[in-house]
Motif scaffolding. Structure first.
Motif, mmCIF file in Angstrom:
data_model
loop_
_atom_site.group_PDB
_atom_site.id
_atom_site.type_symbol
_atom_site.label_atom_id
_atom_site.label_comp_id
_atom_site.label_asym_id
_atom_site.label_seq_id
_atom_site.Cartn_x
_atom_site.Cartn_y
_atom_site.Cartn_z
ATOM 1 N N ARG A 287 0.790 -1.026 0.095
ATOM 2 C CA ARG A 287 0.120 -0.062 0.179
ATOM 3 C C ARG A 287 0.838 1.437 0.063
ATOM 4 O O ARG A 287 0.597 2.306 -0.663
ATOM 5 N N THR B 207 0.640 3.990 -3.026
ATOM 6 C CA THR B 207 0.032 5.388 -2.698
ATOM 7 C C THR B 207 1.179 6.266 -2.568
ATOM 8 O O THR B 207 0.975 7.417 -2.948
ATOM 9 N N THR C 112 -1.440 4.734 6.668
ATOM 10 C CA THR C 112 -1.031 3.877 5.556
ATOM 11 C C THR C 112 -0.236 2.726 5.990
ATOM 12 O O THR C 112 -0.315 1.685 5.569
#
Length: 139
Positions: free
Chosen positions: A76, A80, A87
């Protein structure tokens, strides 16, 4: 046997006791704590209670969920390009969901194989995720 003068014997005893007390205090200062504290993202979510209370014979269930969680989070970060705390350390729900849907009824050897796969995924994403997180001061 030679007799030690009483004042000298008392001084030696006092010194010995104070060294023993100091040593015991030092040992208390280095004893591991069950409380976990983190310098980076200190408010990260705790593992689900069921994982913390899992019987020793089934600890591979916990390890698999941890491996899923780690791989998901590192991937992730890379996807991102962000390494904020939410996160990097989200709730455990997504990893738990994958475990329940895909692996909960598997045999031990199947879970161990799955753990290896998630570790490979995490290790593959780690260098890029680490660079992103270091730039954000979150590694």
């Amino acid at each position: 046997m030679r007799q030690v003068p009483r004042p000298l014997a008392l001084t030696a005893l006092a010194l010995s006791l104070s060294l023993t007390a100091a040593h015991a205090g030092a040992e208390r200062n280095v004893a591991p704590s069950l409380e976990r504290s983190f310098d980076i993202c200190p408010d990260r979510p705790a593992e689900p209670v069921w994982m913390q209370e899992i019987p020793v014979r089934q600890v591979y269930h916990r390890v698999l969920v941890q491996d899923i969680y780690r791989a998901q989070n590192l991937e992730r970060i890379v996807e991102t390009g962000s390494c904020d705390c939410a996160t990097r350390f989200p709730s455990w729900e997504a990893a738990e969901g994958v475990f329940q849907e895909r692996y909960a009824s598997d045999e031990r050897w199947e879970m161990l194989q799955a753990s290896e796969g998630y570790n490979r995924r995490a290790n593959s994403a780690r260098p890029e995720a680490q660079a992103i997180c270091e730039a954000a001061g979150n590694w």
